[in-house]
Design an enzyme around this catalytic site. Structure first.
Site, PDB file in Angstrom:
ATOM      1  N   GLY A 124       5.225  -3.819   6.764  1.00  0.00           N
ATOM      2  CA  GLY A 124       3.970  -4.348   6.550  1.00  0.00           C
ATOM      3  C   GLY A 124       4.050  -5.828   6.157  1.00  0.00           C
ATOM      4  N   GLY A 135       2.458  -9.421   4.103  1.00  0.00           N
ATOM      5  CA  GLY A 135       2.245  -9.667   2.737  1.00  0.00           C
ATOM      6  C   GLY A 135       3.112  -9.839   1.680  1.00  0.00           C
ATOM      7  CG  HIS A 136       5.644  -7.385   1.616  1.00  0.00           C
ATOM      8  ND1 HIS A 136       4.986  -7.125   0.282  1.00  0.00           N
ATOM      9  CD2 HIS A 136       5.785  -6.401   2.226  1.00  0.00           C
ATOM     10  CE1 HIS A 136       4.618  -5.803   0.633  1.00  0.00           C
ATOM     11  NE2 HIS A 136       4.862  -5.247   1.751  1.00  0.00           N
ATOM     12  CE  LYS A 151       9.443  -3.407   2.285  1.00  0.00           C
ATOM     13  NZ  LYS A 151       9.173  -3.684   3.708  1.00  0.00           N
ATOM     14  CG  ASP A 185       7.744   0.757   5.879  1.00  0.00           C
ATOM     15  OD1 ASP A 185       6.351   1.027   5.207  1.00  0.00           O
ATOM     16  OD2 ASP A 185       7.827  -0.509   6.319  1.00  0.00           O
ATOM     17  CG  HIS A 237       2.614  -2.117  -0.741  1.00  0.00           C
ATOM     18  ND1 HIS A 237       3.819  -1.229  -1.046  1.00  0.00           N
ATOM     19  CD2 HIS A 237       2.813  -2.664   0.457  1.00  0.00           C
ATOM     20  CE1 HIS A 237       4.751  -1.608  -0.232  1.00  0.00           C
ATOM     21  NE2 HIS A 237       4.063  -2.185   0.804  1.00  0.00           N
TER      22      HIS A 237
END
Lengths: 214, 331
Positions: B53, B55-56, B104, B109, B218
């Site tokens: 995802g 946002g990291h 991860k 995932d 998250h």
């Protein structure tokens, strides 16, 4: 009247009705997922099943395997998260086992659904009591099989499956989550219905409803 | 919510346009949401693919380039990419020497990458997989989905990228990846929540005088919520569980002090000073350090500590040249 087969049209209707139910229940599913997950199950299922039905309407399937494999691939590619691979694998396996036919008899449908469950287990490694969709899928299919021992009528088997699905869904409330993001909450996951269990119950509600309508 | 975006729905697509514009050495497949190197994978070189995802950032797209990843698949914010993306990326980067998928440990995932690897295998590409699970905050890992993949992912992508660049084969590259994962441990703390664009409000509320210890990337809950403390005490609460989990004495270590996105670098250095005091007192040799924002949780304030038990080979691979948007040295 005993209805011992299910047609491609009815199976298409099943998926469409499932789309309608997840869309109607989008807030409920998201609310359940907010409590123990990441608050996207309602929107993910609505988006995924919306794409499935759009695809069916654009190019109707000619056979049962085409219908379910198409649905499975659409879910896998449009949903992401955990529900995409799990529901996607379920429908892919249902399609593969059903084969290129236009109609399924009761044992044929039971075998296809069972293969779907096996696929979910292979993908998600869930066991009974882990507080997942397995806790609805497994008892619902057991009830479906048991009903067929008594009568070959698919609609009463689907009714029995839906009834078991609701019981399974409600029973997840008391469980401690051992799979998925909810498992990190430990004891705090107790007291909430699992969102995947809730959407799987809608899958059996949809099957029961379209068969009753006939 | 105050964010520099056009709309929550277009954040990912718009950011990929920016990546393509800023980095001519990269290519962006906007349909499949893949960032990959402009130069094709050298014949015989094992390719490295990661993703997750968004946002990291800079993880993972910012680590595509010479010395690290060959490609990264981007999912929606905090949502795994899908198997068709992994299949396409695997096909793009494979030179015939095979592809390592770096995943991860999050349920979504793992499953999406697993299906992607199965699809790739059907096309004849040899894929191997490493699942990173280094978060010591997860205590009952046998009764949960297991430890989460956090900071060690950054160190792993750097070290394993160098191993692949050297021409090691898929089995050897995979072995280095497993070694790094088994030797790395992380722990994080949040001072504030993060705001997911589509949600529009903070994922959780953290009062002014509290912090969440053991937080993931998250906005998921941590081990416990405790009163906010000074940097020395926070460092102790992060480092002690790591040292309790693995014996780091007698080996050189690589230590990363990572910001979660909303904490200034000056505070990260304050934290790093405290972490070093604890490690020095514990007799742990720090051979290399990395301080900055490398694996983030949008605008979350807070940081994480990652300690990797290295050896001569891992240090050699760590020091090898790297040229990516997020990490660059020795070039």
């Amino acid at each position: 009247m005993v209805n011992d087969t299910i047609s491609l049209d009815q199976l298409t209707g099943w998926l469409t009705r499932f789309r309608d139910l997840v869309t109607e229940q989008v807030s409920y599913l998201t609310e359940l997922d907010s409590a123990i997950g990441d608050a996207d199950h309602g929107s993910n299922m609505t988006r995924g099943m919306g794409a499935v039905v759009e695809r069916i309407q654009a190019s109707p399937a000619g056979t049962v395997d085409e219908l379910f494999k198409g649905a499975g691939m659409t879910l896998v590619t449009s949903v992401g998260g955990a529900s995409g691979p799990l529901y996607g694998t379920f429908f892919l396996r249902v399609g593969t086992t059903a084969g290129p036919v236009g109609t399924l008899d009761a044992p044929g449908l039971a075998a296809a659904l069972r293969a779907g469950l096996d696929g979910v287990v292979a993908r998600g490694k869930a066991e009974a009591g882990d507080k997942t969709m397995f806790d609805v899928l497994a008892p619902a299919l057991d009830a479906f099989d048991d009903a067929l021992l008594v009568s070959s009528d698919i609609s009463s088997a689907a009714g029995a499956a839906y009834s078991a699905a609701q019981t399974g869904r409600d029973a997840t409330e008391a469980l401690l989550a051992r799979k998925g993001r909810a498992s990190y909450l430990g004891e705090r996951s107790i007291g909430h219905i699992d969102p995947g269990a809730a959407s799987t119950s809608l899958l059996f509600q949809a099957l029961a409803e379209i068969l009753v309508k006939e | 919510m105050k964010k520099l975006i056009n709309s929550p729905e277009t954040v990912l697509a718009d950011s990929l346009v920016g990546v393509a514009a800023a980095h001519p050495e990269l290519r962006v497949d906007h349909v499949n949401r893949i960032i990959y190197r402009a130069a094709p994978t050298r014949a015989g070189k094992v390719a490295l693919l990661s993703g997750g995802g968004t946002g990291h950032e800079p993880l993972h797209g910012g680590f595509v380039g010479v010395g690290m990843l060959d490609a990264a698949c981007a999912g929606a914010v905090f949502t795994s990419p899908t198997p068709d993306q992994m299949l396409e990326a695997t096909k793009v980067v494979d030179s015939g020497a095979g592809v390592l998928h770096i995943v991860k440990n999050y349920t979504g995932d793992v499953m999406n990458f697993e299906m992607g690897a199965e699809l790739a295998a059907e096309t004849g590409i040899v894929v191997s997989v490493v699942v990173v699970n280094d978060d010591v905050a997860v205590e009952d890992s046998t009764f949960t989905a297991g430890r989460r993949g956090v900071g060690t992912t950054v160190l792993l992508e750097k070290i394993v990228g160098a191993a692949a660049e050297e021409g090691r084969d898929l089995a050897a590259v995979t072995a280095v990846a497993r070694q790094v994962n088994e030797s790395g441990r992380s722990m994080g703390v949040a001072l504030s929540s993060c705001t997911v664009p589509s949600a529009g409000k903070p994922t959780f509320e953290l009062p002014e005088n509290e912090m969440e210890i053991g937080v993931g990337i998250h906005g998921e809950p941590g081990r416990r919520r405790v009163p906010l403390a000074g940097a020395a005490e926070v460092a102790r609460q992060l480092v002690e569980p790591i040292l309790a989990d693995l014996d780091f004495t007698g080996a050189p270590t690589i230590v990363m002090l990572n910001g979660l996105g909303g904490t200034p670098l000056i505070e990260l250095y304050v934290m790093y000073a405290e972490v070093r005091k604890i490690l020095d007192a514990a007799g742990i040799t720090v051979a290399r350090s990395l301080v900055g924002n490398y694996i983030t949780a949008l605008d979350m304030a807070g940081c994480s500590v990652t300690i990797l038990k290295a050896d001569d080979d891992l240090l050699h691979l760590w020091d090898a040249p790297v040229n990516t948007a997020g990490l660059r040295w020795g070039i």
